[in-house]
Write an enzyme that holds these catalytic residues in place. Structure first.
Site, PDB file in Angstrom:
ATOM      1  N   TYR A  24      -8.063   7.307  17.900  1.00  0.00           N
ATOM      2  CA  TYR A  24      -9.444   6.936  17.610  1.00  0.00           C
ATOM      3  C   TYR A  24     -10.386   7.258  18.766  1.00  0.00           C
ATOM      4  O   TYR A  24     -11.609   7.287  18.583  1.00  0.00           O
ATOM      5  CB  TYR A  24      -9.525   5.457  17.244  1.00  0.00           C
ATOM      6  CG  TYR A  24      -8.804   5.104  15.964  1.00  0.00           C
ATOM      7  CD1 TYR A  24      -8.783   5.995  14.886  1.00  0.00           C
ATOM      8  CD2 TYR A  24      -8.130   3.899  15.814  1.00  0.00           C
ATOM      9  CE1 TYR A  24      -8.127   5.690  13.715  1.00  0.00           C
ATOM     10  CE2 TYR A  24      -7.472   3.580  14.638  1.00  0.00           C
ATOM     11  CZ  TYR A  24      -7.471   4.483  13.595  1.00  0.00           C
ATOM     12  OH  TYR A  24      -6.819   4.178  12.421  1.00  0.00           O
TER      13      TYR A  24
ATOM     14  N   GLU B 283      -0.597   4.776  19.281  1.00  0.00           N
ATOM     15  CA  GLU B 283      -1.312   5.741  18.442  1.00  0.00           C
ATOM     16  C   GLU B 283      -2.777   5.380  18.219  1.00  0.00           C
ATOM     17  O   GLU B 283      -3.538   6.182  17.673  1.00  0.00           O
ATOM     18  CB  GLU B 283      -0.584   5.916  17.108  1.00  0.00           C
ATOM     19  CG  GLU B 283      -0.737   7.302  16.540  1.00  0.00           C
ATOM     20  CD  GLU B 283       0.271   7.599  15.448  1.00  0.00           C
ATOM     21  OE1 GLU B 283      -0.008   7.271  14.278  1.00  0.00           O
ATOM     22  OE2 GLU B 283       1.330   8.172  15.765  1.00  0.00           O
TER      23      GLU B 283
ATOM     24  N   HIS C 191       4.535  14.084   3.463  1.00  0.00           N
ATOM     25  CA  HIS C 191       3.210  13.474   3.514  1.00  0.00           C
ATOM     26  C   HIS C 191       2.417  14.214   4.588  1.00  0.00           C
ATOM     27  O   HIS C 191       2.771  14.174   5.765  1.00  0.00           O
ATOM     28  CB  HIS C 191       3.301  11.990   3.878  1.00  0.00           C
ATOM     29  CG  HIS C 191       3.965  11.156   2.836  1.00  0.00           C
ATOM     30  ND1 HIS C 191       4.203   9.812   2.996  1.00  0.00           N
ATOM     31  CD2 HIS C 191       4.438  11.460   1.608  1.00  0.00           C
ATOM     32  CE1 HIS C 191       4.792   9.330   1.912  1.00  0.00           C
ATOM     33  NE2 HIS C 191       4.944  10.320   1.063  1.00  0.00           N
TER      34      HIS C 191
ATOM     35  N   GLU D 239      -0.942  15.172  18.952  1.00  0.00           N
ATOM     36  CA  GLU D 239      -0.227  14.892  20.201  1.00  0.00           C
ATOM     37  C   GLU D 239      -1.195  14.466  21.299  1.00  0.00           C
ATOM     38  O   GLU D 239      -0.960  13.509  22.036  1.00  0.00           O
ATOM     39  CB  GLU D 239       0.524  16.144  20.661  1.00  0.00           C
ATOM     40  CG  GLU D 239       1.748  16.477  19.868  1.00  0.00           C
ATOM     41  CD  GLU D 239       2.915  15.585  20.225  1.00  0.00           C
ATOM     42  OE1 GLU D 239       3.602  15.842  21.226  1.00  0.00           O
ATOM     43  OE2 GLU D 239       3.130  14.602  19.495  1.00  0.00           O
TER      44      GLU D 239
ATOM     45  N   TYR E 214      -1.711  10.428  -1.849  1.00  0.00           N
ATOM     46  CA  TYR E 214      -0.903   9.307  -2.326  1.00  0.00           C
ATOM     47  C   TYR E 214      -1.496   7.962  -1.928  1.00  0.00           C
ATOM     48  O   TYR E 214      -1.013   6.916  -2.368  1.00  0.00           O
ATOM     49  CB  TYR E 214       0.536   9.425  -1.793  1.00  0.00           C
ATOM     50  CG  TYR E 214       0.723   8.931  -0.371  1.00  0.00           C
ATOM     51  CD1 TYR E 214       1.252   7.666  -0.118  1.00  0.00           C
ATOM     52  CD2 TYR E 214       0.371   9.726   0.725  1.00  0.00           C
ATOM     53  CE1 TYR E 214       1.419   7.201   1.173  1.00  0.00           C
ATOM     54  CE2 TYR E 214       0.534   9.270   2.015  1.00  0.00           C
ATOM     55  CZ  TYR E 214       1.061   8.005   2.237  1.00  0.00           C
ATOM     56  OH  TYR E 214       1.221   7.549   3.523  1.00  0.00           O
ATOM     57  N   ARG E 215      -2.569   8.007  -1.143  1.00  0.00           N
ATOM     58  CA  ARG E 215      -3.165   6.785  -0.599  1.00  0.00           C
ATOM     59  C   ARG E 215      -4.539   7.164  -0.071  1.00  0.00           C
ATOM     60  O   ARG E 215      -4.717   8.274   0.438  1.00  0.00           O
ATOM     61  CB  ARG E 215      -2.267   6.279   0.528  1.00  0.00           C
ATOM     62  CG  ARG E 215      -2.530   4.908   1.090  1.00  0.00           C
ATOM     63  CD  ARG E 215      -1.483   4.606   2.153  1.00  0.00           C
ATOM     64  NE  ARG E 215      -1.725   3.339   2.829  1.00  0.00           N
ATOM     65  CZ  ARG E 215      -1.110   2.966   3.934  1.00  0.00           C
ATOM     66  NH1 ARG E 215      -0.211   3.766   4.488  1.00  0.00           N
ATOM     67  NH2 ARG E 215      -1.381   1.803   4.490  1.00  0.00           N
TER      68      ARG E 215
ATOM     69  N   ARG F  63      -9.760  -1.768  -7.128  1.00  0.00           N
ATOM     70  CA  ARG F  63      -8.574  -1.331  -6.391  1.00  0.00           C
ATOM     71  C   ARG F  63      -7.906  -0.191  -7.145  1.00  0.00           C
ATOM     72  O   ARG F  63      -7.617  -0.284  -8.330  1.00  0.00           O
ATOM     73  CB  ARG F  63      -7.602  -2.507  -6.250  1.00  0.00           C
ATOM     74  CG  ARG F  63      -6.256  -2.172  -5.629  1.00  0.00           C
ATOM     75  CD  ARG F  63      -6.401  -2.025  -4.122  1.00  0.00           C
ATOM     76  NE  ARG F  63      -5.128  -2.212  -3.455  1.00  0.00           N
ATOM     77  CZ  ARG F  63      -4.465  -1.249  -2.813  1.00  0.00           C
ATOM     78  NH1 ARG F  63      -4.959  -0.022  -2.763  1.00  0.00           N
ATOM     79  NH2 ARG F  63      -3.324  -1.504  -2.207  1.00  0.00           N
TER      80      ARG F  63
ATOM     81  N   TYR G 228       6.624   6.788  22.774  1.00  0.00           N
ATOM     82  CA  TYR G 228       6.254   5.952  21.624  1.00  0.00           C
ATOM     83  C   TYR G 228       6.890   6.464  20.343  1.00  0.00           C
ATOM     84  O   TYR G 228       7.214   5.675  19.436  1.00  0.00           O
ATOM     85  CB  TYR G 228       4.731   5.833  21.509  1.00  0.00           C
ATOM     86  CG  TYR G 228       4.038   6.739  20.532  1.00  0.00           C
ATOM     87  CD1 TYR G 228       3.804   6.339  19.215  1.00  0.00           C
ATOM     88  CD2 TYR G 228       3.591   8.009  20.919  1.00  0.00           C
ATOM     89  CE1 TYR G 228       3.148   7.161  18.316  1.00  0.00           C
ATOM     90  CE2 TYR G 228       2.935   8.828  20.032  1.00  0.00           C
ATOM     91  CZ  TYR G 228       2.714   8.410  18.728  1.00  0.00           C
ATOM     92  OH  TYR G 228       2.068   9.235  17.839  1.00  0.00           O
TER      93      TYR G 228
ATOM     94  N   GLU H 282      10.884   4.985   3.993  1.00  0.00           N
ATOM     95  CA  GLU H 282      10.166   4.891   2.712  1.00  0.00           C
ATOM     96  C   GLU H 282      10.157   3.420   2.326  1.00  0.00           C
ATOM     97  O   GLU H 282      11.048   2.921   1.642  1.00  0.00           O
ATOM     98  CB  GLU H 282      10.857   5.749   1.654  1.00  0.00           C
ATOM     99  CG  GLU H 282      10.052   5.964   0.389  1.00  0.00           C
ATOM    100  CD  GLU H 282       8.756   6.729   0.603  1.00  0.00           C
ATOM    101  OE1 GLU H 282       7.691   6.083   0.464  1.00  0.00           O
ATOM    102  OE2 GLU H 282       8.799   7.931   0.899  1.00  0.00           O
TER     103      GLU H 282
ATOM    104  N   ASP I 272       0.823  -1.210   0.000  1.00  0.00           N
ATOM    105  CA  ASP I 272       0.000   0.000   0.000  1.00  0.00           C
ATOM    106  C   ASP I 272       0.857   1.261   0.000  1.00  0.00           C
ATOM    107  O   ASP I 272       0.340   2.361   0.121  1.00  0.00           O
ATOM    108  CB  ASP I 272      -0.931  -0.004   1.217  1.00  0.00           C
ATOM    109  CG  ASP I 272      -2.314   0.525   0.883  1.00  0.00           C
ATOM    110  OD1 ASP I 272      -2.779   0.296  -0.247  1.00  0.00           O
ATOM    111  OD2 ASP I 272      -2.930   1.181   1.746  1.00  0.00           O
TER     112      ASP I 272
END
EC number: 1.17.9.1
Length: 521
Positions: A384, A380, A436, A286, A473-474, A512, A367, A177, A167
């Protein structure tokens, strides 16, 4: 046992044809590896996107354990025109998770193909199957005391290198990368052939994981973010573990500082003085990753006001922007580069530098240091819970590593997000020339009105950024066809021409990245 998941069928496939395929899957894989009942398929339909789960419901899920079984699945799919959606660990959170791009596709789950085939500690590479997780690899490296380190996305332990690299995901070490560090794929094609990229086609070659290119066209990239084959093995390079690792943070109080931060940082990245993928995280990123919640600061609807964010900064010591980077090498190398780095930020006249000795085990520093040193964690996931409700979509446009561009993109994103009552929760991942701009569009998916707003917001983000020449990019599976349009018709025509050549029955993950022979290209 019923061969039917509440009448969910692959597009264009009759119930009778589906049942025949399922019977053949059972003969090939065994009953335990063929799932068709609704309750069995729940784990494959847990999405975080602003649509009903039914829109991405699979008709079945099959689990293969060998390359030969994958070939057998492909053969059956060709015979009965069954479209399959392949997953490795299925942990693509925020991008579609394990669910198929189109309703009714059969999941091909490769999680049981989980062998670490080889790790070479001298040449510093690994060869693994798609079900291998970063946590599994880390444990293997530690148990065998190997002098190498991993690079992975966050949260990392339960995800895997094959799926992440396919992906084109990124990490936070000097090898961040991930596709650039990939070396050699084994791919099952739609006709059942097994193709090895690079040096892998040479019998007896010992350079498959050493030299990326081989001879003639280099096709590795053709299989990433695509549907031209099923990756069953992947090699990738591992970073030699350095004798000294020095993580640090630079905290900036003013949101407007982003221009100076990036312009000061870029030469340090280009010169490799700072060799890793640097992060510049916003206050709310953060806060979420430190496991704070919005409800602790405000219960008012809409986006979090600037006054509340300022209070949060005051209470926690977090900045408007929080830069995380690291130095690697011998003590002499690190000492020299540390002086260069600190001189740059001192000259800037702003930003408070925090070292590991000063931060200790406080989060999010701890982390972040783990991510930059190849130690997997799940910290991380706290993002959510910032707003709660299970809704998340990553909006990830690319920008130049130029301060003015970052300022422009951040302002654009905030304007659109705030219009829809959502927060700007973002980080920039800094390479030498590009960045990104990763934004987590968080919303309460249990609230229909907020879910509708989030969907409209994401559409507007795509539209507004595209007007300014930016593209992501995704993207998650709901918006893959939409994003494909951003890159123009010539690219899409070529992608579909390749699809017709290598997968004429359109069985491998149609849809896809917007590639589907049912499209008019």
């Amino acid at each position: 046992m019923s061969e039917q998941n509440n009448a969910v069928l692959p597009k264009g496939v009759t119930q009778g044809e589906f049942n025949k395929a399922v019977q053949k899957f059972r003969a090939l894989l065994g009953d335990d590896n063929v799932l068709v009942e609704s309750d069995q398929l729940v784990p494959y339909n847990k999405i975080m996107m602003p649509v009903e789960n039914a829109a991405h419901a699979p008709s079945a899920a099959v689990t293969a354990t060998t390359v030969e079984q994958v070939q057998g699945v492909v053969k059956i799919c060709n015979e009965h025109k069954i479209p399959i959606w392949t997953i490795s660990t299925g942990r693509n959170f925020g991008y579609g998770s394990a669910a198929p791009v189109q309703r009714g596709q059969v999941i091909l789950d490769l999680k049981k193909m989980n062998k670490i085939i080889k790790i070479d500690p001298e040449m510093c590479y690994a060869l693994v199957e798609p079900g291998v997780t970063f946590g599994q690899m880390y444990d293997y490296i530690q148990e065998n005391n190997l002098p190498v380190m991993l690079s992975f996305s966050a949260p990392s332990a339960i995800a895997g290198p094959v799926g992440n690299t396919m992906d084109r995901g990124v990490g936070y070490t000097p090898y961040g990368e991930h596709f650039m560090m990939q070396c050699g794929m084994e791919v099952v094609l739609a006709n059942g052939d097994v193709y090895r990229t690079g040096m892998g086609g040479v019998p007896g070659s010992n350079t498959w994981q050493i030299f990326k290119w081989g001879y003639g066209p280099t096709l590795d990239g053709m299989f990433t973010q695509a549907n031209y084959g099923i990756c069953t093995k992947m090699g990738f390079w591992l970073m030699p573990k350095p004798p000294v690792f020095k993580p640090f943070e630079v905290i900036f109080e003013d949101e407007a500082d982003i221009v100076e931060i990036v312009d000061a940082l870029r030469p340090l990245r280009m010169s490799n003085t700072i060799p890793n993928s640097v992060v510049i995280a916003s206050t709310l990123w953060e806060a979420g990753s430190a496991h704070l919640t919005r409800a602790q600061y405000t219960t008012e609807p809409g986006h979090t006001p600037d006054s509340v964010i300022k209070q949060m900064q005051k209470d926690t010591g977090m900045g408007a922007w929080n830069l995380y980077a690291a130095l690697y090498g011998t003590q002499e190398q690190v000492d020299v580069n540390w002086k260069i780095v600190t001189d740059v930020f001192k000259k800037l006249g702003k930003g408070r530098i925090v070292t590991q000795e000063e931060a200790g085990d406080t989060q999010p520093f701890k982390y972040r240091a783990q991510l930059m040193s190849g130690v997997p964690n799940l910290q991380e996931f706290g993002l959510y819970n910032w707003r709660g409700g299970g809704g998340s979509m990553w909006f990830a446009p690319v920008s130049e590593a130029r301060g003015s561009e970052c300022k422009k993109q951040a302002a654009m994103a905030k304007r659109v997000l705030h219009k829809y009552g959502l927060d700007y929760v973002a980080e920039f991942i800094v390479a030498p020339r590009d960045m990104h701009h990763v934004i987590d569009v968080l919303y309460d998916r249990t609230n229909p009105e907020e879910t509708k707003r989030a969907d409209a917001c994401f559409n507007e983000l795509l539209d507004e950024f595209e007007k300014e020449g930016y593209a992501v990019y995704r993207v998650n599976t709901r918006f893959q066809d939409r994003v494909a349009q951003s890159y123009g018709p010539v690219k899409r025509k070529l992608e579909h021409a390749i699809k017709r050549a290598v997968d004429p029955n359109n069985i491998l993950a149609p849809g896809r990245s917007g590639i589907d022979l049912n499209n008019d290209f």
